[in-house]
Design a protein around this motif. Structure first.
Motif, PDB file in Angstrom:
ATOM      1  N   GLN A  29     -37.388  63.523  38.241  1.00  0.00           N
ATOM      2  CA  GLN A  29     -36.956  63.733  36.863  1.00  0.00           C
ATOM      3  C   GLN A  29     -38.077  64.396  36.074  1.00  0.00           C
ATOM      4  O   GLN A  29     -39.220  63.944  36.103  1.00  0.00           O
ATOM      5  CB  GLN A  29     -36.561  62.395  36.220  1.00  0.00           C
ATOM      6  CG  GLN A  29     -35.902  62.521  34.852  1.00  0.00           C
ATOM      7  CD  GLN A  29     -36.909  62.620  33.713  1.00  0.00           C
ATOM      8  OE1 GLN A  29     -37.994  62.070  33.791  1.00  0.00           O
ATOM      9  NE2 GLN A  29     -36.553  63.348  32.660  1.00  0.00           N
ATOM     10  N   CYS A  63     -34.993  67.543  37.934  1.00  0.00           N
ATOM     11  CA  CYS A  63     -33.692  67.126  37.396  1.00  0.00           C
ATOM     12  C   CYS A  63     -33.868  66.722  35.934  1.00  0.00           C
ATOM     13  O   CYS A  63     -34.897  66.162  35.555  1.00  0.00           O
ATOM     14  CB  CYS A  63     -33.112  65.950  38.191  1.00  0.00           C
ATOM     15  SG  CYS A  63     -32.764  66.319  39.925  1.00  0.00           S
ATOM     16  N   GLU A  64     -32.851  66.988  35.127  1.00  0.00           N
ATOM     17  CA  GLU A  64     -32.936  66.674  33.708  1.00  0.00           C
ATOM     18  C   GLU A  64     -32.943  65.175  33.456  1.00  0.00           C
ATOM     19  O   GLU A  64     -33.646  64.693  32.577  1.00  0.00           O
ATOM     20  CB  GLU A  64     -31.760  67.314  32.960  1.00  0.00           C
ATOM     21  CG  GLU A  64     -31.884  68.818  32.788  1.00  0.00           C
ATOM     22  CD  GLU A  64     -30.771  69.382  31.947  1.00  0.00           C
ATOM     23  OE1 GLU A  64     -29.799  68.633  31.661  1.00  0.00           O
ATOM     24  OE2 GLU A  64     -30.843  70.559  31.577  1.00  0.00           O
ATOM     25  N   GLU A  65     -32.143  64.422  34.218  1.00  0.00           N
ATOM     26  CA  GLU A  65     -31.999  62.992  33.994  1.00  0.00           C
ATOM     27  C   GLU A  65     -32.172  62.232  35.302  1.00  0.00           C
ATOM     28  O   GLU A  65     -32.056  62.799  36.400  1.00  0.00           O
ATOM     29  CB  GLU A  65     -30.622  62.678  33.384  1.00  0.00           C
ATOM     30  CG  GLU A  65     -30.374  63.347  32.044  1.00  0.00           C
ATOM     31  CD  GLU A  65     -28.962  63.091  31.537  1.00  0.00           C
ATOM     32  OE1 GLU A  65     -28.147  62.578  32.341  1.00  0.00           O
ATOM     33  OE2 GLU A  65     -28.693  63.383  30.372  1.00  0.00           O
ATOM     34  N   PHE A  66     -32.425  60.923  35.189  1.00  0.00           N
ATOM     35  CA  PHE A  66     -32.561  60.089  36.371  1.00  0.00           C
ATOM     36  C   PHE A  66     -31.280  60.103  37.207  1.00  0.00           C
ATOM     37  O   PHE A  66     -31.326  60.204  38.428  1.00  0.00           O
ATOM     38  CB  PHE A  66     -32.895  58.646  35.977  1.00  0.00           C
ATOM     39  CG  PHE A  66     -34.263  58.489  35.358  1.00  0.00           C
ATOM     40  CD1 PHE A  66     -35.379  59.047  35.952  1.00  0.00           C
ATOM     41  CD2 PHE A  66     -34.436  57.788  34.175  1.00  0.00           C
ATOM     42  CE1 PHE A  66     -36.644  58.903  35.398  1.00  0.00           C
ATOM     43  CE2 PHE A  66     -35.694  57.626  33.613  1.00  0.00           C
ATOM     44  CZ  PHE A  66     -36.804  58.194  34.228  1.00  0.00           C
ATOM     45  N   LEU A  80     -38.429  58.452  42.002  1.00  0.00           N
ATOM     46  CA  LEU A  80     -38.189  58.112  40.609  1.00  0.00           C
ATOM     47  C   LEU A  80     -39.024  56.904  40.197  1.00  0.00           C
ATOM     48  O   LEU A  80     -39.234  55.981  40.999  1.00  0.00           O
ATOM     49  CB  LEU A  80     -36.703  57.807  40.384  1.00  0.00           C
ATOM     50  CG  LEU A  80     -35.744  58.969  40.660  1.00  0.00           C
ATOM     51  CD1 LEU A  80     -34.304  58.499  40.602  1.00  0.00           C
ATOM     52  CD2 LEU A  80     -35.973  60.106  39.679  1.00  0.00           C
TER      53      LEU A  80
END
Length: 370
Positions: A116, A139-142, A159
């Protein structure tokens, strides 16, 4: 290919979690030699470990700057250098969004690891620590990282799960239960915040400090600095003006490595097992749950409680005051033992006797390197 084993608990009829949450399958590997007679409530799931290859990325070639003779041309070159130190910022990988997840092609020839954030983030550094030759995918979000692994767009996701300063990352605890990924490793990263600026700029010249290195590199504003990692300085062509500017020198973030399939638990090195469970209502239930580990000399390294989203409140009858409402909790626990050890198997079998739901999130080697 090697076969992997992971222990999961069957679901009781009164639980509100579907059978699909436990993914029960019969054992097809007759080499499994654990004490199954003493653990009738457990089944061994045999899952194949996917083969992976790593490809070393090719370094960017440095553009050649032609020699100039006039002072006007020299000023022009210097201005160009001050405004864009990474020649092609637009060529940096763009973070995957929820929309991209369903349209991005997957290149199966490379080991791809999702994280992320933007290139230069600590999540990318953690991915490279775990897999030095991998191709990192921002990636923009988890949740986008979780979905990227599930849909085979990437092979792994790295993550954050907790920080020594900020505590637990609650969002990722919730996503661990929502998605069917397995924890296959962990990475501990020391956070080193640096003050970055454009080449040739002194820290006394800075008038404002941002938190996005790409903005400073693209704008070329000499009076703007940025707080980021030392890797971000390398990526965006910035200079490190100060290092370790964080308030706490012992700022460590722990990351989890997630994959579609579990790994084979071993006993050749220290292992950690992560589980999640719920308990029936009653006095001393949590004490009983923790006692199954203490009585077998198993050390707990983490315990986290999260309210159940689908059933957050539990109604309990009280003869004196009528009905009462309490939060209904999920308990996440990390303990220092491998599921290949009999003591861990017996502890899990004992816990299952009074846990209404129990799931093994992963058994993996402990990371002790900083």
């Amino acid at each position: 290919m090697a076969a992997s084993h992971i222990w999961v608990s069957p679901l009781r009829p009164h639980s509100n979690v579907g059978v699909s949450d436990l993914g029960l399958r019969r054992c097809v590997d007759m080499r499994c030699n654990w004490d199954l007679e003493r653990l009738p409530r457990w089944e061994c799931c045999c899952l194949s470990v996917l083969a992976q290859r790593a490809i070393t990325p090719v370094e960017d070639e440095k553009p050649l700057i032609p020699q100039v003779e006039t002072s006007e041309a020299i000023d022009q070159v210097q201005d160009t250098q001050s405004r864009g130190f990474h020649k092609d910022l637009n060529l940096l990988p763009k973070p995957l969004s929820a929309t991209d997840i369903f349209s991005s092609p997957r290149n199966s020839a490379k080991v791809r690891v999702a994280y992320q954030g933007m290139p230069g983030a600590y999540g990318e550094a953690a991915a490279l620590k775990a897999y030095p030759k991998c191709e990192t995918v921002p990636c923009e979000e988890f949740e986008a990282a979780f979905k990227a692994v599930e849909l085979w767009l990437v092979d792994k996701a790295v993550l954050p799960i907790e920080s020594s300063v900020g505590g637990s990352i609650h969002r990722n605890y919730d996503l661990l239960l929502r998605h069917r990924l397995h924890i296959v490793g962990e990475v501990q990263m020391v956070v080193n915040h640096c003050l970055l600026g454009l080449p040739g700029v002194q820290k006394e010249e800075l008038k404002r400090v941002l938190s996005h290195p790409q903005m400073v590199a693209a704008s070329g504003e000499r009076d703007s600095g940025v707080i980021a990692s030392d890797r971000a300085a390398e990526i965006y062509g910035l200079n490190i003006l100060l290092e370790k500017i964080q308030d706490d020198d012992d700022n460590i973030t722990r990351f989890l490595i997630l994959a579609r399939e579990p790994i084979i638990p071993g006993t050749d090195r220290p292992h950690k097992t992560s589980i999640v469970f719920t308990l029936e209502e009653g006095p001393g239930m949590l004490f009983k749950a923790l006692a199954v580990f203490a009585s077998r000399d198993i050390n707990l390294t983490k315990i986290e409680s999260r309210p159940q989203r689908k059933r957050p409140l539990r109604v309990v009858d009280d003869s004196n005051k009528g009905s009462a409402r309490y939060f209904d909790y999920l308990f996440y626990i990390d303990f220092e033992a491998s599921m290949a050890e009999p003591r861990a198997q017996h502890a899990m079998a004992h816990l299952q006797e009074f846990a209404s739901f129990l799931r093994v999130l992963g058994c993996y080697a402990t990371d002790s390197a900083l």
